[in-house]
Each structure stands twice: as structure tokens, then as C-alpha cells.
Motif scaffolding. Sequence first.
Motif, PDB file in Angstrom:
ATOM      1  N   LEU A 359       0.900  -1.290  -0.030  1.00 38.74           N
ATOM      2  CA  LEU A 359       0.020   0.117   0.044  1.00 38.74           C
ATOM      3  C   LEU A 359       0.918   1.319   0.123  1.00 38.74           C
ATOM      4  CD1 LEU A 359      -2.975  -1.125   2.562  1.00 38.74           C
ATOM      5  CD2 LEU A 359      -2.958  -0.758   0.083  1.00 38.74           C
ATOM      6  N   PHE A 360       1.863   1.411   0.791  1.00 41.92           N
ATOM      7  CA  PHE A 360       2.841   2.409   0.699  1.00 41.92           C
ATOM      8  C   PHE A 360       3.427   2.455  -0.728  1.00 41.92           C
ATOM      9  CE2 PHE A 360       7.312   4.040   1.063  1.00 41.92           C
ATOM     10  CZ  PHE A 360       7.248   5.253   1.530  1.00 41.92           C
ATOM     11  N   LEU A 361       3.762   1.700  -1.361  1.00 44.10           N
ATOM     12  CA  LEU A 361       4.136   1.495  -2.609  1.00 44.10           C
ATOM     13  C   LEU A 361       3.195   2.206  -3.677  1.00 44.10           C
ATOM     14  CD1 LEU A 361       6.284  -1.832  -3.060  1.00 44.10           C
ATOM     15  CD2 LEU A 361       7.327   0.403  -2.632  1.00 44.10           C
ATOM     16  N   LEU A 362       2.233   1.778  -3.483  1.00 40.50           N
ATOM     17  CA  LEU A 362       0.895   2.346  -4.444  1.00 40.50           C
ATOM     18  C   LEU A 362       0.625   3.861  -4.091  1.00 40.50           C
ATOM     19  CD1 LEU A 362      -2.064  -0.114  -4.193  1.00 40.50           C
ATOM     20  CD2 LEU A 362      -0.410  -0.128  -5.826  1.00 40.50           C
ATOM     21  N   SER A 363       1.141   4.349  -2.841  1.00 41.45           N
ATOM     22  CA  SER A 363       1.256   5.711  -2.667  1.00 41.45           C
ATOM     23  C   SER A 363       2.017   6.534  -3.489  1.00 41.45           C
ATOM     24  CB  SER A 363       1.362   5.957  -1.087  1.00 41.45           C
ATOM     25  OG  SER A 363       2.709   5.740  -0.519  1.00 41.45           O
ATOM     26  N   ARG A 364       3.010   5.771  -3.912  1.00 38.93           N
ATOM     27  CA  ARG A 364       4.180   6.571  -4.544  1.00 38.93           C
ATOM     28  C   ARG A 364       3.927   6.387  -6.314  1.00 38.93           C
ATOM     29  NH1 ARG A 364       6.142   9.348  -1.365  1.00 38.93           N
ATOM     30  NH2 ARG A 364       8.016   9.584  -2.637  1.00 38.93           N
ATOM     31  N   LEU A 365       2.758   5.928  -6.506  1.00 42.85           N
ATOM     32  CA  LEU A 365       2.358   5.932  -7.980  1.00 42.85           C
ATOM     33  C   LEU A 365       2.418   7.266  -8.433  1.00 42.85           C
ATOM     34  CD1 LEU A 365       0.037   2.981  -8.178  1.00 42.85           C
ATOM     35  CD2 LEU A 365       2.152   2.978  -8.998  1.00 42.85           C
ATOM     36  N   PHE A 488      -4.027   5.627  -0.452  1.00 43.80           N
ATOM     37  CA  PHE A 488      -3.222   4.636   0.007  1.00 43.80           C
ATOM     38  C   PHE A 488      -2.602   4.713   0.977  1.00 43.80           C
ATOM     39  CE2 PHE A 488      -3.619   4.129  -5.037  1.00 43.80           C
ATOM     40  CZ  PHE A 488      -4.278   3.137  -5.080  1.00 43.80           C
ATOM     41  N   VAL A 489      -1.981   6.024   1.416  1.00 39.69           N
ATOM     42  CA  VAL A 489      -1.095   6.223   2.541  1.00 39.69           C
ATOM     43  C   VAL A 489      -2.077   6.212   3.766  1.00 39.69           C
ATOM     44  CG1 VAL A 489      -0.111   8.210   3.724  1.00 39.69           C
ATOM     45  CG2 VAL A 489       0.486   7.803   1.373  1.00 39.69           C
TER      46      VAL A 489
END
Length: 545
Positions: A359-365, A488-489
Motif C-alpha cells: 500500500l505504501f508503494l501504491l502511494s508512490r504511484l 493509499f497512505v
Amino acid sequence: MAPEATVAPAPADLEFDKAEHRRILVILGALMLGMILASLDQTIVSTALPTIAGDLHGLNHLSWVVTAYLLASTISTPLWGKLGDLFGRKNLFQLSIVIFLVGSMLSGLAQHMVELIASRAVQGVGAGGLMVGAQAITGDVIPARQRGKYMGYFGAVFGITSVIGPLAGGWFTQHLSWRWIFYINVPIGIVALFTIAAVLHIPARRVPHKIDWLGTAFMSSGVTAIILLTTWGGTQYAWGSGLIIGLGVVGVALLVAFCVVESRAAEPLIPLDLFRNRTFNAASGVGFIIGFSMFGAIVYLPVYLQIVHGATTTASGLELLPLVAGMLTTFILSGRIVTKTGRYKVFPILGSAVLAVGLFLLSRLGLTTSFGIASLYMVVVGLGVGLVMQVLVVAVQNSVSYSQLGTATSTATFFRTIGGAFGVSVLGAVFNNRVISEVAKTHLPKSVLRSLVSGSNIIVNPVKIDHLPPAVRGPLIAAFNHALQTVFVVAVPFAVLAFALGWLLKEIPLRTTAFTPTTPDGDSGSEEEEAAGAEPDVPVEVVAL
């Protein structure tokens, strides 16, 4: 507190022979057909909704086509589980298939929006029985020690239908008619019905029955109020509106009354002594939070793919395949490891941690993130989900007596479903407020803002955004991207909370038999005694179905 059990590898004589393995696979095939019916109809209508609204002239009630199904399936889940414990799961599963097929036919034949909404509610009642029955029947036919490697198949159904649903709905609507998204259920259901009748033979307990109708009424009303609150809050109505506050107050009051009734009922719908079971509590809590973060966040991946990446509706469904691939990998892998080692506690802990990272990685999209990188991030999320979901079912079923197998399974599923409803609602409010805030910073023309905002809600329409002038579209897409990153965050801490709760699970030796006799009054004994397969002195009479 008893020390955690040491679990030995499965002895060779506990492995199924080839004939038994084939029989189990046939039964699982029929159960999975039921699961496909229920899970597919959660998503298959999404791409057909605009066409349905046009044909039935019911745009104002469109959301109820989805909400009626969600409400009915969620409310009926605990009741199906309890009835299965009382009357036998085979007959109840067959009945749920029939109810679902009746609802499907009525939905396909509907001539008015009200008829369709009512028919979808009938479908939802059947779907509740299909979801719970399929998982609980595995406890009837497969020992907990062997169950892990088979539960992965159910996870595969969940992952695949989440992608196939919107694609199939769009194909039927475009090439045949939206009515076929309901008619297609009939042949699948008939095959499942006859297969179950032919191959499934499980014992049913003969004990006096008294249905907890008062508890059912309070639970159904309270859950309805809560789901309506989470569905309408921040969308149709402001969170501070009188209706939403009233739904919250009424919902809590009804659920408190439900708890009071359950404490006095002879055959409670949800026995309160389940909540003295540490494993059940921990698994239900993890399930609720995983449902919250997973369903709430995954809903917004197609929004990112369509608005930020510019994918079509069909393409965005296909682009979710990395997520499904991750889930399938760990669904199957975790199940086989559980069967081989007898240990399951590590998987919810590890899975929650992986989900939090994903989920953290998705927040970097971002606007320039390649699809390859986005796919990698989706795989990580899928791996986390696959490590958690099905293992929780095994843990719960292994920690209760056979007399409470269906009730415990349905209640744990119920908490996960409610968590998903809360997740979609809360993260939806986060998304809505952040988009409006970001759009306000862009100083776009008022005409554009009016076309995107309805009251206090943002209208997500990728086609409309795609046709805007580049000077307007660029800042608007950036605003949506910032809002999605926030969603996401916000989901990350909930996955971390699930990680913490996972440590409360107890590593109980997995049962090596499919049936654990219990006393007629359903006394479950201690968690450790039941999990180890200890048999009370007074067995009940059983009859093969």
C-alpha cells in the motif's frame, strides 16, 4: 496462558489417497461454482449499470442495484452459518443456490428498476449462503491439517472473478444484452446443484432446534443501518447530516440490543462465547482490518489506471492481472506450507506486513510511473492479501467445536465484509475531500468545476476528463493523482494494525479429522481441547446426507 503448541509434520497416513483426493476435488469444484456465482455478481454489474439505467429509466436509484445485493448478502451471512450448524450444510447450500438462481432469473426479466433492485436483494440472500456454505463445507469434508492446500482454490476464485466480472459484464452488455449477466448464472448454478447432490455426503446432527428470530431481526436492522451509513455517508449525504447521524445512533442501539438478546437466547445466532476465543477474536479483527484496507484501497486502482494512465475500462481490468497473480501465488503457496508444517500464525503476520509495504508503494504511484513499476507494486499488494485471507479461515475453523463451525466461519466472513464496507466508505470520503481540495488549487474555469462536482461530491468520469482541453486535463489529472496517493497512505496504518493483531493468534495444532463430535448442547470446550481433536463424552447422533 498455555504455551504455544509444537506442531509436527503431517504423518504420511494423514495424506489423502488418490481416490479421496479426486473426490475432494469434485466437491470443491461444485463449491467453487457456487463461490463464482456469488463473487462474480458483486462486480459483473458495474460496467452494465449505465445501460441498465437507460433501459429501465432509473438513474436516480442506480446505486441500489449494487447496495441491495451487498446488504442482503451481508445480513444473511450469520443466519446461513447458524442454520447450517442446526440443520446441515448440504441442504442449506443447495437452497442458497436455488434462491440465487431465482434472483438471477427475476433480475434478467425485470422491467422496472424497483423490480431489479428487489431481485438483486433475492440474489444477495442466496449469495450469503453460497459464500459461507462453501467455506464451512470444507470443514465438513477436509481435516484442518489438509485444508490449507485446498483453501487456495477459493482464493483463486476471489482473485479471478474480481477481474473477470467487469470484463464479462461489458462483453455481455455490448454483444448480447445486459440481461445475460444474470441469465448466465442459471446453467452454472444447475451444474453446481446436481454435482453437490451427487457427490457431497456429510453428517447432520439431530438436535432440538430453536431459531433466534428476535436476534436475527435486531442484527439485520442494525447492520442495515450501519451499511447504509457507510454507503451514503460522504456521498449522497454529508457525514454531519441528520440522516447519517440518526443511522449511526439507531445502528449502534440495535446492535447493543442484539448482544443483550444473544446473551439470553437458547440458540443464539452468534454465540457470545465465541468472543472468549482468542484465536477467533484475533482472526476476526485481522479480517476486518484487512477488509478495510484491501477493499478500500483496491477499489481505487482502476481509478488510477483509467484517469492517470488513460486506460479504457476493459484495459484497466486486464491491467489488474498482476494483483491477481500475486494473490494466486501466495494463496496456493501458503496453503501448501500450512498443510506440510501445520503452522499458520506466521502467514497473517507476514501478509499484513507485506500488504502495508504494498500500500505504501501504491502511494508512490505518480503521473510518470511506468506500468511495469505499477505492476510490481500491485504484485506486492496481491502477495500480502494472499498470505492472509484463506489462512484466517483455517485458523478460525480449527479453534472452535464442530457444532460452531458454520457460525464461526460466517461470523469471521461477516466481519471481513463489514470491514470492506467501512473501508470503501472511509477511504471514499478521503478521496472525495482530497480531490475537491486539490481541484480548488488548480483555479480551473468554473464551468469545468461544475461538470466535475455534484454538491459536495466529486464525479469520477474518465471519458469526460479525457475530452477536456490539455491545459485543463493536465492539472485535473494531477489533482486526482495526489488524492489517490493520499488514499493509499491512509490505508497503510490499518494494515500495520492488522500486523499487530496477527501476533495475538494462537498456534493451535491443526485437527487431523474432518469431524469433531460435540455434546448435544453444543459445548465447545476449551480452545486447545477442541483444536487437538479431544472428544467430549457424549457424542451426538449423525446421519449422512
